[in-house]
Design a protein around this motif. Structure first.
Motif, PDB file in Angstrom:
ATOM      1  N   LEU A 179       0.764  -1.056   0.071  1.00 55.01           N
ATOM      2  CA  LEU A 179       0.070  -0.056  -0.065  1.00 55.01           C
ATOM      3  C   LEU A 179       0.897   1.359   0.137  1.00 55.01           C
ATOM      4  CD1 LEU A 179      -3.076   0.791   0.179  1.00 55.01           C
ATOM      5  CD2 LEU A 179      -2.641   1.145   2.687  1.00 55.01           C
ATOM      6  N   SER A 180       0.529   2.119  -0.775  1.00 53.55           N
ATOM      7  CA  SER A 180       1.275   3.350  -1.084  1.00 53.55           C
ATOM      8  C   SER A 180       1.151   4.450   0.106  1.00 53.55           C
ATOM      9  CB  SER A 180       1.198   4.085  -2.254  1.00 53.55           C
ATOM     10  OG  SER A 180      -0.307   4.758  -2.147  1.00 53.55           O
ATOM     11  N   LYS A 181       2.229   5.079   0.419  1.00 50.59           N
ATOM     12  CA  LYS A 181       1.927   6.005   1.628  1.00 50.59           C
ATOM     13  C   LYS A 181       0.774   7.119   1.145  1.00 50.59           C
ATOM     14  CE  LYS A 181       6.818   6.343   2.926  1.00 50.59           C
ATOM     15  NZ  LYS A 181       7.739   7.245   2.989  1.00 50.59           N
ATOM     16  N   ALA A 182       0.573   7.424   0.002  1.00 53.53           N
ATOM     17  CA  ALA A 182      -0.636   8.399  -0.281  1.00 53.53           C
ATOM     18  C   ALA A 182      -1.913   7.737  -0.066  1.00 53.53           C
ATOM     19  CB  ALA A 182      -0.341   8.642  -1.886  1.00 53.53           C
ATOM     20  N   ILE A 241     -15.806  11.846 -10.426  1.00 53.67           N
ATOM     21  CA  ILE A 241     -14.291  12.436 -10.784  1.00 53.67           C
ATOM     22  C   ILE A 241     -13.387  11.088 -10.316  1.00 53.67           C
ATOM     23  CG2 ILE A 241     -12.277  13.754  -9.961  1.00 53.67           C
ATOM     24  CD1 ILE A 241     -14.181  15.735  -8.784  1.00 53.67           C
ATOM     25  N   ALA A 242     -13.622  10.227  -9.560  1.00 57.44           N
ATOM     26  CA  ALA A 242     -12.898   9.096  -9.458  1.00 57.44           C
ATOM     27  C   ALA A 242     -12.851   8.180 -10.570  1.00 57.44           C
ATOM     28  CB  ALA A 242     -13.258   8.310  -8.167  1.00 57.44           C
ATOM     29  N   ASP A 243     -14.293   7.931 -11.040  1.00 55.97           N
ATOM     30  CA  ASP A 243     -14.416   7.064 -12.334  1.00 55.97           C
ATOM     31  C   ASP A 243     -13.571   7.581 -13.702  1.00 55.97           C
ATOM     32  OD1 ASP A 243     -16.071   5.507 -10.619  1.00 55.97           O
ATOM     33  OD2 ASP A 243     -18.038   6.392 -11.303  1.00 55.97           O
ATOM     34  N   VAL A 244     -13.676   8.871 -13.470  1.00 54.67           N
ATOM     35  CA  VAL A 244     -13.019   9.269 -14.595  1.00 54.67           C
ATOM     36  C   VAL A 244     -11.335   9.276 -14.719  1.00 54.67           C
ATOM     37  CG1 VAL A 244     -12.248  11.349 -16.036  1.00 54.67           C
ATOM     38  CG2 VAL A 244     -14.848  11.089 -15.507  1.00 54.67           C
ATOM     39  N   LEU A 245     -10.931   9.249 -13.529  1.00 51.16           N
ATOM     40  CA  LEU A 245      -9.512   9.213 -13.257  1.00 51.16           C
ATOM     41  C   LEU A 245      -9.275   7.608 -13.377  1.00 51.16           C
ATOM     42  CD1 LEU A 245      -8.730  11.372  -9.954  1.00 51.16           C
ATOM     43  CD2 LEU A 245      -7.983  11.729 -12.361  1.00 51.16           C
ATOM     44  N   LEU A 295      -5.501  14.889  -0.407  1.00 55.40           N
ATOM     45  CA  LEU A 295      -4.805  13.686  -0.287  1.00 55.40           C
ATOM     46  C   LEU A 295      -5.622  12.337  -1.118  1.00 55.40           C
ATOM     47  CD1 LEU A 295      -4.136  13.408   3.380  1.00 55.40           C
ATOM     48  CD2 LEU A 295      -2.669  14.026   1.332  1.00 55.40           C
ATOM     49  N   LEU A 296      -6.810  12.478  -1.384  1.00 52.50           N
ATOM     50  CA  LEU A 296      -7.568  11.713  -1.927  1.00 52.50           C
ATOM     51  C   LEU A 296      -7.494  11.692  -3.651  1.00 52.50           C
ATOM     52  CD1 LEU A 296      -9.853   9.399  -2.205  1.00 52.50           C
ATOM     53  CD2 LEU A 296     -11.607  11.276  -2.572  1.00 52.50           C
ATOM     54  N   TRP A 297      -7.285  12.956  -4.016  1.00 50.39           N
ATOM     55  CA  TRP A 297      -6.928  13.076  -5.431  1.00 50.39           C
ATOM     56  C   TRP A 297      -5.452  12.526  -5.924  1.00 50.39           C
ATOM     57  CZ3 TRP A 297     -11.390  13.305  -6.336  1.00 50.39           C
ATOM     58  CH2 TRP A 297     -12.380  14.332  -6.312  1.00 50.39           C
ATOM     59  N   LYS A 298      -4.556  12.826  -5.106  1.00 50.96           N
ATOM     60  CA  LYS A 298      -3.246  12.393  -5.045  1.00 50.96           C
ATOM     61  C   LYS A 298      -3.304  10.697  -4.995  1.00 50.96           C
ATOM     62  CE  LYS A 298       1.258  12.062  -5.185  1.00 50.96           C
ATOM     63  NZ  LYS A 298       2.052  12.168  -6.286  1.00 50.96           N
ATOM     64  N   LEU A 327      -5.956   8.604  -5.737  1.00 52.89           N
ATOM     65  CA  LEU A 327      -6.589   8.107  -6.962  1.00 52.89           C
ATOM     66  C   LEU A 327      -5.750   8.238  -8.129  1.00 52.89           C
ATOM     67  CD1 LEU A 327     -10.137   9.484  -6.230  1.00 52.89           C
ATOM     68  CD2 LEU A 327      -9.311   7.208  -5.870  1.00 52.89           C
ATOM     69  N   ASN A 328      -4.752   9.160  -8.351  1.00 56.31           N
ATOM     70  CA  ASN A 328      -3.873   9.285  -9.429  1.00 56.31           C
ATOM     71  C   ASN A 328      -2.631   8.538  -9.094  1.00 56.31           C
ATOM     72  OD1 ASN A 328      -3.327   9.955 -12.167  1.00 56.31           O
ATOM     73  ND2 ASN A 328      -2.655  11.923 -11.547  1.00 56.31           N
ATOM     74  N   HIS A 329      -2.551   7.477  -8.724  1.00 54.52           N
ATOM     75  CA  HIS A 329      -1.406   6.728  -7.934  1.00 54.52           C
ATOM     76  C   HIS A 329      -0.079   6.940  -8.932  1.00 54.52           C
ATOM     77  CE1 HIS A 329       1.054   4.267  -5.445  1.00 54.52           C
ATOM     78  NE2 HIS A 329       1.152   3.488  -6.160  1.00 54.52           N
ATOM     79  N   ASN A 330      -0.365   6.406  -9.907  1.00 58.47           N
ATOM     80  CA  ASN A 330       0.686   6.120 -10.783  1.00 58.47           C
ATOM     81  C   ASN A 330       1.140   7.481 -11.829  1.00 58.47           C
ATOM     82  OD1 ASN A 330       1.419   3.556 -10.231  1.00 58.47           O
ATOM     83  ND2 ASN A 330      -0.535   2.906 -11.587  1.00 58.47           N
TER      84      ASN A 330
END
Length: 308
Positions: free
Chosen positions: A70-73, A99-103, A122-125, A127-130
């Motif tokens: 699990l990533s830190k983010a 927004i999450a579905d589009v990401l 923190l959530l946007w970061k 969800l856009n993990h890679n």
């Protein structure tokens, strides 16, 4: 005289012995140095082989695992939302999920630009993990605080020069300069358009953004900066892409606010609105030709009908 001669004789007899002893010492010194060199090489080879063997042994259980750590983010996002479940300023579940579905469908790596440091940062970061996620905020102290507290967050502050009460004049100014400083396709770094943000870090203007979220700056009283500049800048960045996916998803939060709706109609355009639900407007813009001088194909301005 005898004693002196005797002494001299002893000196002559000892002299060859001294030379012989010196040669012997040099021989043993050379042999000892060779032995040390050989011992060092053998130790180095043994140590290297030992490290390689240890590394392979330790790595084997990790590579055999099919579940990535699990990533830190993600961990921080989970903790953040678990400890702030009663926060009244967060987005609705419906808006976040859209927004999450589009990401999730975004091509990887995905470039996400967010105007506003909010409860969902923190959530946007996470969800856009890679991909790359960049935040733009009006408060330099808060941006610095967030970066210090969460080093994985990339945030920059920007100085907005607009006022909510000036919306009509600012939109009218864009129309007057639509073939010059306020073109829909341009590099805003060199622009003097009043609604364009030209003081972002230079490299951000070269990024082909896949998703842009406008959730700032503040815009709830006449002297507030409003989101006119953020919406205009998002529209130009989307239309001026040099590569990547020709389409850009742009979300405008608080789309139910009159100023945000009017500015979006002017620069994001009704024909590009794919969904509007709760407080979120979702637009999809395509890259445009450099010689284009019109933001919307089917444009019926709503500015004249807005209240002052």
């Amino acid at each position: 005289m005898k004693n002196t001669l005797g002494s001299s004789t002893k000196l002559i007899l000892l002299h060859p012995y001294i030379q012989k002893q010196g040669s012997s010492n040099r021989f043993w010194a050379l042999a000892f140095a060779s032995f040390l060199t050989l011992a060092f090489l053998l130790t180095l080879i043994y140590t290297r082989e030992s490290k390689i063997t240890t590394s392979v042994t330790v790595a084997s259980p990790i590579t055999s695992s099919s579940t990535p750590p699990l990533s830190k983010a993600v961990a921080r996002a989970l903790v953040h939302y678990a400890s702030n479940s009663n926060n009244t300023e967060h987005m609705s579940y419906t808006d976040i999920k859209h927004i999450a579905d589009v990401l999730q469908k975004c091509s990887q790596p995905c470039n996400l630009l967010v105007f506003g440091l909010t409860h969902e940062t923190l959530l946007w970061k996470a969800l856009n993990h890679n991909g790359r996620t960049v935040f733009i905020d009006e408060n330099r102290y808060y941006a610095a605080y967030i970066e210090e507290k969460y080093p994985e967050i990339e945030a920059y502050d920007v100085q907005y020069t607009t006022k909510l009460s000036e919306m009509k004049e600012l939109i009218a100014g864009v129309k007057e300069q639509v073939r010059n400083e306020c073109k829909p396709v341009q590099n805003l770094l060199f622009s003097e358009c009043k609604l364009g943000l030209n003081d972002l870090p230079n490299q951000l203007y070269e990024v082909d953004w896949d998703v842009i979220l406008v959730d700032g700056p503040r815009g709830y009283w006449p002297e507030a900066p409003g989101r006119m500049s953020a919406i205009f800048t998002a529209s130009v960045l989307a239309r001026s892409k040099n590569g990547g996916n020709p389409k850009t998803h742009i979300f405008v939060h608080d789309f139910n606010q009159q100023v945000d709706r009017i500015t979006s109609d002017e620069f994001l355009c009704k024909e590009n609105l794919v969904k509007f639900k709760d407080m979120l407007g979702h637009f999809v813009l395509e890259r445009m030709d450099a010689n284009s001088f019109q933001f919307c194909r089917n444009h019926n301005s709503t500015t004249a009908n807005s209240s002052s």
